[in-house]
Write a protein that holds these residues in place. Structure first.
Motif, PDB file in Angstrom:
ATOM      1  N   ALA A 137     -14.912  28.712 -70.706  1.00  0.00           N
ATOM      2  CA  ALA A 137     -13.724  29.548 -70.504  1.00  0.00           C
ATOM      3  C   ALA A 137     -13.951  30.467 -69.311  1.00  0.00           C
ATOM      4  O   ALA A 137     -13.085  30.618 -68.449  1.00  0.00           O
ATOM      5  N   TRP A 187     -14.457  28.255 -65.670  1.00  0.00           N
ATOM      6  CA  TRP A 187     -13.231  27.651 -65.138  1.00  0.00           C
ATOM      7  C   TRP A 187     -12.240  28.730 -64.708  1.00  0.00           C
ATOM      8  O   TRP A 187     -11.594  28.610 -63.672  1.00  0.00           O
ATOM      9  N   SER A 188     -12.130  29.785 -65.506  1.00  0.00           N
ATOM     10  CA  SER A 188     -11.226  30.861 -65.119  1.00  0.00           C
ATOM     11  C   SER A 188     -11.673  31.466 -63.798  1.00  0.00           C
ATOM     12  O   SER A 188     -10.858  31.735 -62.912  1.00  0.00           O
ATOM     13  N   ILE A 216     -10.718  29.291 -60.869  1.00  0.00           N
ATOM     14  CA  ILE A 216      -9.282  29.358 -60.543  1.00  0.00           C
ATOM     15  C   ILE A 216      -8.955  30.716 -59.920  1.00  0.00           C
ATOM     16  O   ILE A 216      -8.196  30.800 -58.947  1.00  0.00           O
ATOM     17  N   ILE A 217      -9.563  31.772 -60.444  1.00  0.00           N
ATOM     18  CA  ILE A 217      -9.309  33.102 -59.881  1.00  0.00           C
ATOM     19  C   ILE A 217      -9.803  33.170 -58.439  1.00  0.00           C
ATOM     20  O   ILE A 217      -9.112  33.679 -57.552  1.00  0.00           O
ATOM     21  N   ASP A 273      -0.823  28.921 -63.157  1.00  0.00           N
ATOM     22  CA  ASP A 273      -1.640  29.915 -63.842  1.00  0.00           C
ATOM     23  C   ASP A 273      -0.748  31.002 -64.453  1.00  0.00           C
ATOM     24  O   ASP A 273      -0.953  31.441 -65.575  1.00  0.00           O
ATOM     25  N   VAL A 326      -2.820  33.235 -67.034  1.00  0.00           N
ATOM     26  CA  VAL A 326      -3.592  32.739 -68.182  1.00  0.00           C
ATOM     27  C   VAL A 326      -5.082  32.951 -67.958  1.00  0.00           C
ATOM     28  O   VAL A 326      -5.818  33.339 -68.864  1.00  0.00           O
ATOM     29  N   THR A 327      -5.521  32.731 -66.705  1.00  0.00           N
ATOM     30  CA  THR A 327      -6.963  32.841 -66.441  1.00  0.00           C
ATOM     31  C   THR A 327      -7.459  34.266 -66.652  1.00  0.00           C
ATOM     32  O   THR A 327      -8.620  34.466 -66.979  1.00  0.00           O
ATOM     33  N   ASN A 328      -6.588  35.247 -66.462  1.00  0.00           N
ATOM     34  CA  ASN A 328      -7.028  36.618 -66.712  1.00  0.00           C
ATOM     35  C   ASN A 328      -7.362  36.826 -68.180  1.00  0.00           C
ATOM     36  O   ASN A 328      -8.283  37.562 -68.520  1.00  0.00           O
ATOM     37  N   THR A 348      -8.233  34.256 -70.285  1.00  0.00           N
ATOM     38  CA  THR A 348      -9.363  33.414 -70.683  1.00  0.00           C
ATOM     39  C   THR A 348     -10.681  33.928 -70.115  1.00  0.00           C
ATOM     40  O   THR A 348     -11.722  33.795 -70.754  1.00  0.00           O
ATOM     41  N   ILE A 349     -10.651  34.531 -68.915  1.00  0.00           N
ATOM     42  CA  ILE A 349     -11.920  35.012 -68.359  1.00  0.00           C
ATOM     43  C   ILE A 349     -12.421  36.190 -69.192  1.00  0.00           C
ATOM     44  O   ILE A 349     -13.628  36.333 -69.424  1.00  0.00           O
TER      45      ILE A 349
END
Lengths: 310, 451
Positions: A103, A106-107, A110-111, A134, A151-153, A155-156
């Motif tokens: 998690a 990958w986040s 992408i970030i 995202d 979403v990545t914020n 999940t990270i």
């Protein structure tokens, strides 16, 4: 005036990062790998009727490559993590480390890719597409103000606090955690946190930030906006960049040079010779016969075949 | 643990491939809905809940039914049902996932789904439905995972997992009750505004979910050599029978109240559903088929000879499943809107894309159930408990004994060295030791079976 300090700090950090990582890579590349020390995770290639783990115990270069892909993108080794029960001598899968690690990583990827939008003008289409995928979630009052939630914020944060929580809650993890482990995690959490605060809670001069970022990559530095959270973010990123080559964070590059992963598991088929072994000098059959003449003759007298070549 | 799901035969992989195809078709259709909006569905101003919410309602029931098999295992300490329970819990996980997906695809703006948590409205039943559903999914994942883990490690389940198990049982009842309250609290929708709705939901759920479970268990027995036990299947079949009878009884109660009282608000919907109205009657054949199949299946289930025959049981369970799916989906959600509040009949029928999206969601659910079920089967087969091992040993012993009794008189042993004939291997071995000085332990090098 203070802006110059941050420009300087950022350039120095980038310099240390690039040179440091290159030095590490150069050292790894130069380091001899005298023997095959591949650590397979399955049955190696053996007799035809033995089912083998093709990618867990690779035999060819191609299979090794696939294994590396699995390692880099799916964290295959972490997936294999198990917990051992001493009383019953059994083990079972524990996937927490894998879950939080994947998690987080990958986040982060992408970030980082999304950050390209600060350094390019015009912004490439695929970055915008990534950004829109995202930012699939949104909250707020439609008629007033909608905020895109990335979403990545989420999940990270899940990944990072999961990884931190493991080290706090798990007794064994706590025992083997070194100060550097905590430092890396907390540094990253602080960096991510300052970024998230800027995105949702603390409006920064985004144009100023972009001018600064483009100035950095075009070597035409512009002073950064003097904003508390932006400068905090910048400082933390600089700290991470400086810390990166000297710490365990450099595993990002190191994984590719790890001989336990990037070698095929074929030492039963291919001979690996340590290059700095002392040169081996054998003896010929004649010399051997001279050395043990009496014994060999005695054996030959009893009717056994004695001879060189064979 | 998960690796067990990655080993399978051709049949398994072609089933997985088929489900993936369904999912892909569903995704492609959903991308159209994402761009165009809910306009691609058959839903309208008058009928604003269609195939998606119908499936959602039905699947909440399937999910709730895991409790049926969980109850005897943990309250009465009946470990014979453990395998069935684990399958049931994974079925619940798959069903709840489908529920959540069906609600998501029914949202006109799915990107605003976070509003449910960020701006909770405690007076909305939807908010509570969200909480109970996501909680239920979580409990089932935890329970099933720890049951399998404790099986592998041969340790007892931790106390907190037991607490969750006890919590999950009332929770399962609650998910379906809350879902029924979504409908039965609406004053303007006569068809749904009945206190019987929640009990009816539960009765039909306890028939539909276990039916699917029985089908899955028998498929697992046929194709994966995984036997949950005759007794477990029989018990669950009984539960299905009772639940289906109660379900039909409730339907009868509903029909009596509606048609005897002639209350117009209630009557209009049921008349449309059962007999058609103003020349519209798309649902009439469906609902009669549902009632007919239901009654026929119950008759099959009541009689022990048909209930205990595996093939007929699967057939009856499939009938019950289909019957309740029609009843809950097409027969309950859609006619609640027809006739509309201004007494016009606007019919609903799902469009092609809508159907594909629904099939895609079913694909996701079945894929989850298949993979998790396969994993559970692998774990149960690889890590038998001591009791099961004993049973297996005893079975083997019995088989051996039977063989000996049958074949012993026909056997004769000869000594290879001298040709002497014996009726017993021991005699031959003694002979070999005496005459040929061959140790008894290795007498099989000279004593051979004749023929």
């Amino acid at each position: 005036m203070i802006g110059y300090l941050f420009v300087g700090l950022f350039y120095i950090a980038i310099l240390i990062f690039v040179v440091g990582v290159l030095v590490r890579i150069f050292n790894w590349a130069r380091a001899p790998v005298p023997l095959n020390i591949c650590t397979p995770l399955g049955q190696q290639k053996s007799l035809d009727w033995l089912p083998r783990a093709r990618f867990d115990s690779p035999y060819t270069k191609w299979e090794t490559f696939v294994r590396m892909l699995g390692e880099v993108f799916l964290f295959r080794s972490l997936w294999k993590n198990t917990k051992y029960y001493i009383e019953t001598q059994r083990q079972t899968a524990t996937k927490w480390l894998w879950l939080f690690a994947i998690a987080f990583h990958w986040s982060l990827l992408i970030i980082l890719l999304r950050h390209i939008r600060f350094f390019t003008s015009p912004i490439p289409d695929w970055i915008l597409l990534l950004q829109s995928l995202d930012g699939i979630l949104e909250v707020g009052r439609p008629e007033l103000h909608m905020v895109t939630i990335l979403v990545t914020n989420l999940t990270i944060l899940l990944g990072l606090f999961g990884l931190l929580g493991r080290r706090i809650v798990g007794a064994k993890e706590r025992a083997i955690s070194l100060p550097s482990d905590w430092l890396a995690l907390i540094l990253i959490i602080a960096t991510v946190g300052s970024g998230i605060i800027m995105r949702y809670f603390w409006a920064v001069d985004i144009e100023g930030v972009k001018r600064f970022a483009i100035g950095i990559v075009t070597f035409n530095p512009v002073l950064p906006p003097l904003d508390l959270f932006f400068l905090t973010h910048l400082t933390l990123v600089s700290a991470l960049l400086i810390y990166f080559p000297f710490s365990k964070l450099v595993h990002a590059a190191g994984i590719l040079f790890s001989p336990t992963r990037n070698l095929p598991n074929n030492p039963r088929a291919v001979r690996y010779i340590n290059p700095w072994n002392p040169p081996y000098t054998g003896i010929s059959w004649e010399e051997y016969y001279e050395m043990y003449k009496d014994q060999l003759d005695e054996i030959a007298e009893r009717g056994y075949k004695v001879g060189g070549g064979g | 643990m998960f690796e067990k799901a990655l080993k399978g035969g051709k049949l398994y992989w072609s089933w997985i491939a088929f489900l993936c195809l369904l999912i892909l078709v569903g995704l492609a259709s959903y991308s159209v809905q994402w761009q165009v909006g809910l306009g691609i569905t058959g839903m309208s101003k008058e009928v604003s809940w269609g195939l998606y919410i119908a499936n959602f309602t039905f699947l909440v029931g399937v999910a709730a039914s895991a409790v049926v098999v969980a109850l005897p295992t943990y309250i009465y300490n009946q470990h014979k049902f453990e395998k069935m329970t684990t399958l049931g819990e994974f079925l619940a996980v798959a069903a709840v996932t489908m529920c959540i997906l069906f609600v998501l695809v029914d949202l006109g703006r799915p990107m605003r789904v976070l509003h449910v948590i960020l701006y909770p409205s405690p007076n909305s039943v939807m908010f509570f439905d969200f909480i109970v559903l996501s909680g239920y999914a979580l409990w089932n994942i935890i329970i099933a995972w720890y049951i399998l883990s404790s099986r592998i490690t041969n340790t007892d389940i931790s106390w907190y997992v037991k607490v969750i198990i006890y919590l999950a049982i009332p929770w399962a009842i609650s998910i379906h009750t809350v879902t029924a309250y979504l409908y039965s609290g609406l004053v303007a929708r006569g068809m749904w505004m009945t206190a019987l709705l929640a009990p009816r939901f539960l009765a039909s759920a306890f028939a539909a979910g276990p039916s699917l479970l029985i089908i899955a268990a028998i498929i697992a027995k046929r194709y994966a050599n995984f036997d949950v036990g005759r007794e477990a299947i029989d018990k669950v079949a009984q539960i299905v029978t009772f639940a289906m009878i109660v379900n039909l009884f409730f339907l009868g109660c509903e029909l009596f109240v509606v048609f005897y009282s002639q209350h117009p608000e209630h009557l209009a919907h049921w008349t449309y559903l059962l007999f058609g109205m103003d020349g519209y009657g798309k649902l009439v054949p469906w609902i009669w088929a549902s009632i007919g199949l239901g009654i026929f299946a119950v008759l099959m289930m009541i009689h022990p000879t048909t209930r205990k025959n595996e093939q007929l049981l699967v057939f009856a369970c499939a009938l019950i499943f289909i019957s309740i799916w029609i009843d809950k989906g097409l027969g309950l959600i859609v006619p609640g809107y027809i006739p509309s509040m201004v007494h016009t009949v606007v019919e609903y029928w799902p469009t092609m894309l809508e159907t594909f999206i629904a099939l895609g969601v079913w694909g996701v659910g079945l894929l989850i159930f298949t993979v998790l079920g396969k994993m559970a089967i692998g774990v149960f087969q690889d890590y038998p408990t001591e009791e099961e091992l004993k049973e297996m040993m005893e079975e083997e012993k019995e088989e051996e004994v039977v063989e000996e009794v049958v074949t012993a008189p026909a056997k004769e042993y000869t000594c290879e060295l001298c040709g002497a004939v014996f009726t017993d291997l021991d005699e031959c071995c003694e002979h070999a030791e005496k005459e040929h000085k061959i140790a008894k332990a290795s007498c099989d090098i000279v004593c051979f079976e004749k023929g």
